[in-house]
Scaffold this motif. Structure first.
Motif, PDB file in Angstrom:
ATOM      1  N   ILE A  33      43.893  35.535 106.528  1.00 18.65           N
ATOM      2  CA  ILE A  33      43.065  35.325 105.800  1.00 18.65           C
ATOM      3  C   ILE A  33      42.399  36.634 105.139  1.00 18.65           C
ATOM      4  CG2 ILE A  33      40.496  34.564 105.261  1.00 18.65           C
ATOM      5  CD1 ILE A  33      41.360  32.654 108.397  1.00 18.65           C
ATOM      6  N   VAL A  34      42.624  37.420 104.327  1.00 17.92           N
ATOM      7  CA  VAL A  34      42.060  38.495 103.707  1.00 17.92           C
ATOM      8  C   VAL A  34      41.321  38.546 102.447  1.00 17.92           C
ATOM      9  CG1 VAL A  34      43.313  40.243 102.314  1.00 17.92           C
ATOM     10  CG2 VAL A  34      44.547  39.099 103.762  1.00 17.92           C
ATOM     11  N   ASN A  35      40.056  39.469 102.619  1.00 19.50           N
ATOM     12  CA  ASN A  35      39.454  39.932 101.775  1.00 19.50           C
ATOM     13  C   ASN A  35      38.727  38.761 100.864  1.00 19.50           C
ATOM     14  OD1 ASN A  35      39.776  42.366 101.953  1.00 19.50           O
ATOM     15  ND2 ASN A  35      41.558  42.496 100.239  1.00 19.50           N
ATOM     16  N   CYS A  36      38.193  37.613 101.979  1.00 18.55           N
ATOM     17  CA  CYS A  36      37.682  36.246 101.342  1.00 18.55           C
ATOM     18  C   CYS A  36      36.143  36.560 101.302  1.00 18.55           C
ATOM     19  CB  CYS A  36      37.915  34.976 102.087  1.00 18.55           C
ATOM     20  SG  CYS A  36      39.464  34.863 101.887  1.00 18.55           S
ATOM     21  N   PHE A  37      35.468  35.778  99.941  1.00 18.77           N
ATOM     22  CA  PHE A  37      33.719  36.089 100.064  1.00 18.77           C
ATOM     23  C   PHE A  37      32.879  35.263 100.849  1.00 18.77           C
ATOM     24  CE2 PHE A  37      36.371  36.284  95.993  1.00 18.77           C
ATOM     25  CZ  PHE A  37      36.112  36.914  95.399  1.00 18.77           C
ATOM     26  N   GLY A  38      32.194  36.558 101.869  1.00 20.44           N
ATOM     27  CA  GLY A  38      31.105  35.613 102.426  1.00 20.44           C
ATOM     28  C   GLY A  38      30.743  35.751 103.684  1.00 20.44           C
ATOM     29  N   ASP A  39      30.519  35.575 104.899  1.00 16.89           N
ATOM     30  CA  ASP A  39      31.094  36.071 106.455  1.00 16.89           C
ATOM     31  C   ASP A  39      31.479  34.259 106.670  1.00 16.89           C
ATOM     32  OD1 ASP A  39      28.882  37.954 105.882  1.00 16.89           O
ATOM     33  OD2 ASP A  39      27.572  37.205 107.086  1.00 16.89           O
ATOM     34  N   LEU A  40      32.556  34.987 107.615  1.00 14.67           N
ATOM     35  CA  LEU A  40      33.601  33.848 108.461  1.00 14.67           C
ATOM     36  C   LEU A  40      33.702  33.665 109.343  1.00 14.67           C
ATOM     37  CD1 LEU A  40      35.064  31.473 107.872  1.00 14.67           C
ATOM     38  CD2 LEU A  40      37.077  33.227 107.512  1.00 14.67           C
ATOM     39  N   SER A  41      33.916  33.325 110.860  1.00 14.10           N
ATOM     40  CA  SER A  41      33.282  33.052 112.245  1.00 14.10           C
ATOM     41  C   SER A  41      34.944  31.877 112.406  1.00 14.10           C
ATOM     42  CB  SER A  41      32.229  31.879 112.813  1.00 14.10           C
ATOM     43  OG  SER A  41      32.094  31.342 113.999  1.00 14.10           O
ATOM     44  N   ILE A  42      35.491  32.416 113.228  1.00 15.95           N
ATOM     45  CA  ILE A  42      36.960  31.948 113.377  1.00 15.95           C
ATOM     46  C   ILE A  42      37.155  31.695 114.989  1.00 15.95           C
ATOM     47  CG2 ILE A  42      39.389  32.306 113.416  1.00 15.95           C
ATOM     48  CD1 ILE A  42      38.361  34.230 111.311  1.00 15.95           C
ATOM     49  N   HIS A  43      37.222  30.642 114.854  1.00 16.07           N
ATOM     50  CA  HIS A  43      37.760  29.782 117.272  1.00 16.07           C
ATOM     51  C   HIS A  43      39.156  29.031 116.596  1.00 16.07           C
ATOM     52  CE1 HIS A  43      33.358  29.724 118.701  1.00 16.07           C
ATOM     53  NE2 HIS A  43      33.499  29.854 117.003  1.00 16.07           N
ATOM     54  N   LEU A  44      40.185  29.951 117.537  1.00 18.96           N
ATOM     55  CA  LEU A  44      41.705  29.498 117.397  1.00 18.96           C
ATOM     56  C   LEU A  44      41.793  29.054 119.485  1.00 18.96           C
ATOM     57  CD1 LEU A  44      42.997  32.168 115.249  1.00 18.96           C
ATOM     58  CD2 LEU A  44      42.321  29.550 114.375  1.00 18.96           C
ATOM     59  N   ASN A  45      41.999  28.143 119.050  1.00 18.55           N
ATOM     60  CA  ASN A  45      42.976  27.781 120.823  1.00 18.55           C
ATOM     61  C   ASN A  45      43.700  26.758 121.090  1.00 18.55           C
ATOM     62  OD1 ASN A  45      40.803  25.206 121.578  1.00 18.55           O
ATOM     63  ND2 ASN A  45      39.586  26.183 119.981  1.00 18.55           N
ATOM     64  N   ASP A  46      44.067  26.913 121.987  1.00 18.36           N
ATOM     65  CA  ASP A  46      45.214  25.898 122.481  1.00 18.36           C
ATOM     66  C   ASP A  46      46.283  25.781 121.316  1.00 18.36           C
ATOM     67  OD1 ASP A  46      44.588  24.939 124.967  1.00 18.36           O
ATOM     68  OD2 ASP A  46      41.948  24.579 124.521  1.00 18.36           O
ATOM     69  N   CYS A  47      47.190  26.273 120.844  1.00 19.07           N
ATOM     70  CA  CYS A  47      47.747  26.008 119.856  1.00 19.07           C
ATOM     71  C   CYS A  47      48.775  28.099 120.122  1.00 19.07           C
ATOM     72  CB  CYS A  47      47.882  26.131 118.401  1.00 19.07           C
ATOM     73  SG  CYS A  47      46.715  27.854 117.283  1.00 19.07           S
ATOM     74  N   ASP A  48      50.487  27.408 119.330  1.00 16.56           N
ATOM     75  CA  ASP A  48      51.658  27.831 119.738  1.00 16.56           C
ATOM     76  C   ASP A  48      51.413  28.919 118.290  1.00 16.56           C
ATOM     77  OD1 ASP A  48      52.060  26.591 121.348  1.00 16.56           O
ATOM     78  OD2 ASP A  48      53.228  25.037 119.934  1.00 16.56           O
TER      79      ASP A  48
END
Length: 354
Positions: free
Chosen positions: A122-137
């Motif tokens: 995810i590169v240079n998107c507009f606005g603030d971002l919250s990211i949660h990544l879990n239990d994946c490969d």
């Protein structure tokens, strides 16, 4: 079957209905790689994206692309929930790239055995971002932009982590999220923003890390050598490639730093390649480069790039003459300051000035 399909236009040259028709064509063609790029590269993007992805078909909320493996989105609107829905409706989808998009404020992805996601950028998107990544490969993750929250959990296969955020003082929190993948991580890239303090970085031990890229965007030196490079030496015992990127916008004259005693810290035993980008010849630049060179016992190559990293992609003829003069000065400084040092400390190493 159409293995790869690219829709590439400047949005000002095309209306939304035409793009809708192209996407309708794609749905039944078993496309494996889909690219939707609404900035054609010849024109600068001066407005927010205006095309909403994905297209609603047959009352479905998200386009279902059963054969899709890779998705590239550039300069479109991507709403919350779209990424998650795509991963469940496209069971083969393993690569997602989102550039300069609008609409996203959060991404929550998880579920081992449910989704196939391996690479997310995810590169240079507009606005603030919250990211949660879990239990994946997940194997690789890249993020550049404004970040409000980041949470990783149970990512045992993560090998590459690349983050460039604009949140001052967020480094320790970001690094703490690597606890679930310390044994698998092989390449790490992160930035340091704001003032460097005594408690700047708490780098977890990364026993299998081979490549580290450190971007320093700061106006202060603090105890950079003491609490940054020394902690890296301790945390990354098998590091082979170390890249440091410096900003030119910080003051050119800064105080000389002295590294703390390193008698109890092992040297860079495995370091083979050391690169410093944005080397200007300031005292802090030399001290930092010299510190690494002094403590690396197996160096094979040292690369110094004196160019301003923020201007590196700009046409030479468009760069202000003062910047070019500074680059020439930086190149001569690097040769004068470091060439003999490398020859003395690592006689067999190749020394390159770009």
């Amino acid at each position: 079957m159409v293995p790869r399909f690219r829709i590439q236009f400047d949005m000002g040259d095309l209306n939304q209905s035409v793009i809708d028709e192209w996407l309708r064509f794609v749905v039944n063609k078993n496309v494996e790689i889909l690219e939707l790029d609404l900035q054609n590269g010849r024109k600068a993007c001066t407005i927010f994206p205006s095309y909403n992805f994905p297209l609603n078909l047959s009352n479905a909320k998200v386009v279902e692309l059963a054969s899709l493996r890779k998705l590239y989105l550039n300069n479109v609107v991507v709403r919350n929930g779209v990424v998650e829905k795509l991963l469940t409706t496209s069971p083969l989808l393993e690569f997602i790239s989102i550039h300069r998009c609008n609409g996203l404020t959060q991404i929550r992805v998880g579920g081992q055995g449910v989704i196939n996601l391996k690479h997310l950028e995810i590169v240079n998107c507009f606005g603030d971002l919250s990211i949660h990544l879990n239990d994946c490969d997940l194997v690789s993750f890249m993020y550049k932009g404004i970040l409000t929250d980041l949470e990783f959990a149970n990512l045992p296969n993560l090998k590459e982590f690349n983050i460039r955020h604009d949140r001052v003082g967020f480094e320790n929190y970001v690094l703490s999220q690597l606890s679930s993948c310390v044994s698998s991580l092989e390449a790490l890239s992160f930035s340091v923003n704001g003032m460097i303090t005594e408690n700047l970085l708490s780098i977890p031990r990364l026993p299998n890390l081979k490549k580290l890229t450190l971007t320093i965007d700061t106006m202060e030196d603090g105890h950079l050598l003491n609490h940054l490079v020394s902690s890296i030496r301790e945390a990354c015992p098998n590091l082979e490639t170390f890249i440091i990127k410096l900003g030119w916008y910080s003051p050119f004259e800064r105080r000389v730093l002295k590294a703390r005693s390193s008698a109890n810290i092992p040297p860079f035993e495995s370091l083979k390649v050391f690169k410093m980008l944005g080397y200007y010849g300031r005292s802090v630049d030399y001290e930092l480069a010299a510190y690494v060179i002094h403590n690396a016992v197996a160096l094979e190559k040292v690369v110094i790039d004196p160019r301003c990293q923020d201007l590196i992609t700009i046409d030479r003829h468009k760069v202000h003459r003062n910047v070019l003069l500074k680059k020439d000065f930086a190149r001569s400084s690097a040769k004068r300051q470091l060439e003999s040092l490398v020859a003395r400390k690592s006689p067999g190493a190749k020394f390159v000035i770009l």
